[in-house]
Design a protein around this motif. Structure first.
Motif, PDB file in Angstrom:
ATOM      1  N   ARG A  29       0.827  -1.213   0.000  1.00 35.95           N
ATOM      2  CA  ARG A  29       0.000   0.000   0.000  1.00 35.95           C
ATOM      3  C   ARG A  29       0.856   1.256   0.000  1.00 35.95           C
ATOM      4  O   ARG A  29       0.534   2.232  -0.661  1.00 35.95           O
ATOM      5  N   GLN A  30       1.933   1.220   0.759  1.00 39.83           N
ATOM      6  CA  GLN A  30       2.794   2.402   0.838  1.00 39.83           C
ATOM      7  C   GLN A  30       3.484   2.676  -0.502  1.00 39.83           C
ATOM      8  O   GLN A  30       3.676   3.821  -0.886  1.00 39.83           O
ATOM      9  N   LEU A  31       3.818   1.622  -1.237  1.00 42.09           N
ATOM     10  CA  LEU A  31       4.399   1.811  -2.565  1.00 42.09           C
ATOM     11  C   LEU A  31       3.378   2.456  -3.486  1.00 42.09           C
ATOM     12  O   LEU A  31       3.715   3.363  -4.260  1.00 42.09           O
ATOM     13  N   SER A  32       2.124   2.016  -3.408  1.00 37.34           N
ATOM     14  CA  SER A  32       1.067   2.636  -4.217  1.00 37.34           C
ATOM     15  C   SER A  32       0.921   4.104  -3.871  1.00 37.34           C
ATOM     16  O   SER A  32       0.763   4.949  -4.775  1.00 37.34           O
ATOM     17  N   MET A  33       0.990   4.428  -2.591  1.00 39.48           N
ATOM     18  CA  MET A  33       0.882   5.830  -2.177  1.00 39.48           C
ATOM     19  C   MET A  33       2.082   6.634  -2.683  1.00 39.48           C
ATOM     20  O   MET A  33       1.931   7.775  -3.128  1.00 39.48           O
ATOM     21  N   ALA A  34       3.265   6.038  -2.635  1.00 35.21           N
ATOM     22  CA  ALA A  34       4.462   6.728  -3.127  1.00 35.21           C
ATOM     23  C   ALA A  34       4.340   7.010  -4.618  1.00 35.21           C
ATOM     24  O   ALA A  34       4.641   8.109  -5.079  1.00 35.21           O
ATOM     25  N   LEU A  35       3.861   6.018  -5.370  1.00 34.15           N
ATOM     26  CA  LEU A  35       3.703   6.206  -6.819  1.00 34.15           C
ATOM     27  C   LEU A  35       2.636   7.240  -7.133  1.00 34.15           C
ATOM     28  O   LEU A  35       2.769   8.024  -8.077  1.00 34.15           O
ATOM     29  N   THR A  36       1.562   7.246  -6.353  1.00 31.81           N
ATOM     30  CA  THR A  36       0.490   8.208  -6.564  1.00 31.81           C
ATOM     31  C   THR A  36       0.976   9.630  -6.317  1.00 31.81           C
ATOM     32  O   THR A  36       0.578  10.559  -7.012  1.00 31.81           O
ATOM     33  N   VAL A  68      11.992  11.271  -8.226  1.00 31.77           N
ATOM     34  CA  VAL A  68      12.849  10.085  -8.208  1.00 31.77           C
ATOM     35  C   VAL A  68      12.368   9.164  -7.088  1.00 31.77           C
ATOM     36  O   VAL A  68      12.233   9.589  -5.944  1.00 31.77           O
ATOM     37  N   LEU A  69      12.097   7.901  -7.437  1.00 35.06           N
ATOM     38  CA  LEU A  69      11.776   6.887  -6.430  1.00 35.06           C
ATOM     39  C   LEU A  69      13.076   6.181  -6.089  1.00 35.06           C
ATOM     40  O   LEU A  69      13.746   5.632  -6.973  1.00 35.06           O
ATOM     41  N   VAL A  70      13.445   6.207  -4.820  1.00 30.76           N
ATOM     42  CA  VAL A  70      14.707   5.618  -4.369  1.00 30.76           C
ATOM     43  C   VAL A  70      14.404   4.338  -3.604  1.00 30.76           C
ATOM     44  O   VAL A  70      13.632   4.343  -2.648  1.00 30.76           O
ATOM     45  N   ILE A  71      15.012   3.235  -4.040  1.00 30.26           N
ATOM     46  CA  ILE A  71      14.896   1.937  -3.370  1.00 30.26           C
ATOM     47  C   ILE A  71      16.298   1.553  -2.932  1.00 30.26           C
ATOM     48  O   ILE A  71      17.236   1.624  -3.726  1.00 30.26           O
ATOM     49  N   GLN A 112       4.922   2.113 -14.317  1.00 31.91           N
ATOM     50  CA  GLN A 112       4.218   3.188 -13.612  1.00 31.91           C
ATOM     51  C   GLN A 112       5.123   4.404 -13.419  1.00 31.91           C
ATOM     52  O   GLN A 112       4.682   5.542 -13.577  1.00 31.91           O
ATOM     53  N   ILE A 113       6.377   4.168 -13.086  1.00 25.19           N
ATOM     54  CA  ILE A 113       7.319   5.270 -12.908  1.00 25.19           C
ATOM     55  C   ILE A 113       7.530   5.992 -14.232  1.00 25.19           C
ATOM     56  O   ILE A 113       7.526   7.222 -14.296  1.00 25.19           O
ATOM     57  N   ASP A 114       7.689   5.238 -15.298  1.00 22.28           N
ATOM     58  CA  ASP A 114       7.901   5.830 -16.619  1.00 22.28           C
ATOM     59  C   ASP A 114       6.676   6.625 -17.065  1.00 22.28           C
ATOM     60  O   ASP A 114       6.803   7.705 -17.652  1.00 22.28           O
ATOM     61  N   ARG A 115       5.489   6.098 -16.789  1.00 22.28           N
ATOM     62  CA  ARG A 115       4.255   6.775 -17.172  1.00 22.28           C
ATOM     63  C   ARG A 115       4.126   8.139 -16.488  1.00 22.28           C
ATOM     64  O   ARG A 115       3.558   9.070 -17.031  1.00 22.28           O
ATOM     65  N   LEU A 123      13.682   5.898 -11.505  1.00 13.67           N
ATOM     66  CA  LEU A 123      13.930   4.964 -10.407  1.00 13.67           C
ATOM     67  C   LEU A 123      15.415   4.977 -10.113  1.00 13.67           C
ATOM     68  O   LEU A 123      16.240   4.928 -11.033  1.00 13.67           O
ATOM     69  N   GLU A 124      15.753   5.041  -8.846  1.00 13.64           N
ATOM     70  CA  GLU A 124      17.153   4.981  -8.427  1.00 13.64           C
ATOM     71  C   GLU A 124      17.274   3.854  -7.408  1.00 13.64           C
ATOM     72  O   GLU A 124      16.497   3.781  -6.463  1.00 13.64           O
ATOM     73  N   ILE A 125      18.240   2.996  -7.631  1.00 11.68           N
ATOM     74  CA  ILE A 125      18.442   1.848  -6.752  1.00 11.68           C
ATOM     75  C   ILE A 125      19.817   1.969  -6.129  1.00 11.68           C
ATOM     76  O   ILE A 125      20.804   2.253  -6.818  1.00 11.68           O
ATOM     77  N   GLY A 126      19.882   1.749  -4.820  1.00 11.91           N
ATOM     78  CA  GLY A 126      21.154   1.866  -4.115  1.00 11.91           C
ATOM     79  C   GLY A 126      22.067   0.672  -4.333  1.00 11.91           C
ATOM     80  O   GLY A 126      23.263   0.812  -4.510  1.00 11.91           O
TER      81      GLY A 126
END
Length: 176
Positions: free
Chosen positions: A40-47, A54-57, A76-79, A84-87
């Motif tokens: 759910r939190q990922l959905s909220m972050a994307l929304t 930038v979404l950081v994982i 979804q990120i591209d849309r 997306l940034e990955i550590g």
């Protein structure tokens, strides 16, 4: 805006370290899911994301995405026009090298999830051959001795068509 995403770790020390790491990566908001079953939190972050966010994982392994979930996340990120940034491994989806590496990771994940679909290319498919290499040598020897094909087929307990098929293989120099 930089938005962090984590999966909750029951080890409090590890969880705190990962949250501090997100702060060091300059994330203005951090979303934490309790488990992989809802996200759910990922959905909220994307929304909440808009263009140039930038979404950081911290780690793909820690995030526990299946290949389908990972591909859906990238879409979804591209849309949204975000990246997306990955550590771990260090990559970004807006660079050509990062896109290549993401594709490699996705292919790897697909292979891990479906090991039964990756068959060896050298493995034969279909029906098991009627005659083995020993029988082919016997056929070749009998043909050189000038025996009749009907007699050879009867002796080997195969049909005439099967004998002719193996005769062609012998003439072409192939094996069973």
């Amino acid at each position: 805006m930089r938005i962090g995403y984590l999966l909750y770790d029951s080890n409090m020390d590890v969880d705190q370290q990962r949250r501090h790491m997100m702060q060091r990566l300059h994330c203005q908001a951090v979303f934490v899911d309790q488990g992989t079953h809802t996200r759910r939190q990922l959905s909220m972050a994307l929304t909440s994301m808009v263009g140039h966010d930038v979404l950081v994982i911290d780690s793909l392994k820690q995030a526990g995405f299946s290949a389908f979930q990972f591909l859906s996340l990238l879409e979804q990120i591209d849309r949204r026009g975000a990246t997306l940034e990955i550590g771990s491994p260090q990559l970004q989806s807006n660079t050509p090298e990062g896109q290549q590496r993401l594709l490699e990771l996705l292919i790897h994940q697909l292979r891990v999830e479906r090991p039964g679909n990756t068959r060896q290319l050298s493995k034969r498919r279909g029906r098991r051959p009627k005659l083995d290499a020993d029988a082919m040598r016997q056929i070749a020897e009998r043909l050189r001795n000038g025996l009749n094909t009907r007699d050879i087929a009867k002796y080997m307990d195969v049909s005439i068509a099967t004998l002719y098929r193996y005769k062609r293989l012998i003439e072409d120099g192939n094996e069973v």
